[in-house]
Design an enzyme around this catalytic site. Structure first.
Site, PDB file in Angstrom:
ATOM      1  N   HIS A 120      96.193 -33.423  56.042  1.00 34.27           N
ATOM      2  CA  HIS A 120      97.156 -32.329  55.977  1.00 34.27           C
ATOM      3  C   HIS A 120      98.058 -32.541  54.777  1.00 34.27           C
ATOM      4  O   HIS A 120      98.234 -33.666  54.300  1.00 34.27           O
ATOM      5  CB  HIS A 120      98.015 -32.273  57.251  1.00 34.27           C
ATOM      6  N   HIS A 136      97.604 -32.260  65.550  1.00 38.71           N
ATOM      7  CA  HIS A 136      97.779 -33.629  66.043  1.00 38.71           C
ATOM      8  C   HIS A 136      99.253 -33.946  66.267  1.00 38.71           C
ATOM      9  O   HIS A 136      99.618 -34.620  67.240  1.00 38.71           O
ATOM     10  CB  HIS A 136      97.179 -34.623  65.046  1.00 38.71           C
ATOM     11  N   ASP A 142     102.711 -29.508  56.321  1.00 41.92           N
ATOM     12  CA  ASP A 142     102.160 -29.320  57.660  1.00 41.92           C
ATOM     13  C   ASP A 142     102.816 -30.258  58.664  1.00 41.92           C
ATOM     14  O   ASP A 142     103.069 -29.886  59.815  1.00 41.92           O
ATOM     15  CB  ASP A 142     100.649 -29.566  57.647  1.00 41.92           C
TER      16      ASP A 142
END
Length: 305
Positions: free
Chosen positions: A221, A180, A225
């Site tokens: 996450h 994302h 990350d």
């Protein structure tokens, strides 16, 4: 009022048709790059699905972001997805604004070739990292006891090649680094360079920061990350942007030189000696008070004249 609407509608339609013909020509030249980018998106989806087969749920790792940010809870996990969807749709629509708006700076086909190149490079690095080390997923459906924390082994090759749309939200194991954030940062950086509204540029970076915090607060996450995505994506885009050919600037077409500016430019050239034919500066000889343009001395008494 009706006449005005008709006139503007006619202008819009002509602009749309003109842009269509231009983009079709660009598509005929660059369709291979677009197709390759889309195929790589499919391969990235298969890789994310593949790591879900080997994911092993376990205790959530210690994380500074989890300690600092309160957990949103499973019922509010949609917030980060809503923000991401808004960013994606806004950028997608913006890339097609040349078909409608009079002021334009980009070509739709060329901007998507560039964006897909950025995405593919970042996703290639992402696949390498999450296959190198599988971490226990912090998301709710990836924890111990969840039925979907690990996919059952496929029964056929066709099942392996299928992309499950639910895998975007319910995947496990594809952690380092956040997909994302790859899309969000690539979109924001692209608009930062080719967009025209300063407010939207600032709002885009603010949205990227909020998106980062929401991803961590939603426990989708780990903080690492998101942090790795921030510096990796920015470095990849920075390096590739130097290597890729620059997009042609369309704003010059909208800035014709008016007669007053043209006169000033010509006078400036004359003052600097740049506006005169170089042949006019060669030495010339004077003959009986007259100048011979060929620089040859002529005598009017020659041949008995």
């Amino acid at each position: 009022m009706t006449l005005y609407i008709r006139r503007e509608s006619s202008k819009l339609w002509k602009r749309f048709c003109s842009e269509i013909s231009t983009e079709i020509g660009l598509l005929a030249e660059n369709w291979k790059y677009l197709l390759a980018g889309l195929i790589c998106q499919y391969i990235h989806g298969l890789a994310a699905k593949g790591v879900h087969y080997i994911h092993r749920p376990g205790p959530t790792l210690q994380d500074l972001g989890f300690f600092l940010l309160p957990e949103l809870g499973q019922e509010r996990s949609y917030i980060s997805e809503t923000v991401f969807t808004s960013v994606f749709l806004s950028f997608f629509l913006w890339t097609f604004h040349p078909f409608i708006l009079k002021t334009k700076k980009i070509y739709t086909v060329l901007i998507w070739c560039r964006v897909l190149a950025f995405l593919v490079a970042c996703q290639f690095l992402r696949v390498i990292t999450f296959y190198s080390t599988q971490l226990p997923g912090p998301n709710y459906h990836c924890r111990e006891g969840s039925k979907v924390s690990r996919l059952p082994w496929p029964k056929s090759a066709l099942e392996v090649l299928e992309i499950n749309p639910h895998g975007v939200m319910y995947g496990c194991g594809d952690l380092i680094f956040s997909s994302h954030m790859i899309f969000t940062l690539v979109f924001v950086r692209t608009y930062q360079k080719y967009g025209t509204k300063r407010f939207i540029k600032l709002f885009g970076w603010l949205t990227a920061i909020v998106q980062s915090l929401l991803i961590i607060a939603s426990r989708k996450h780990y903080s690492v990350d998101v942090v790795v995505a921030w510096y990796t994506v920015n470095l990849v885009v920075f390096c590739l942007d130097k290597k890729l050919p620059e997009l042609p600037d369309r704003t010059a077409v909208l800035l014709p030189v008016i007669s007053k500016d043209r006169t000033k430019e010509e006078n400036h050239k004359l003052l600097n000696g740049n506006g005169v034919d170089p042949a006019d500066w060669r030495p010339r000889a004077q003959v009986n008070g007259k100048i011979d343009s060929n620089g040859v001395h002529t005598d009017n008494t020659m041949n008995g004249a």
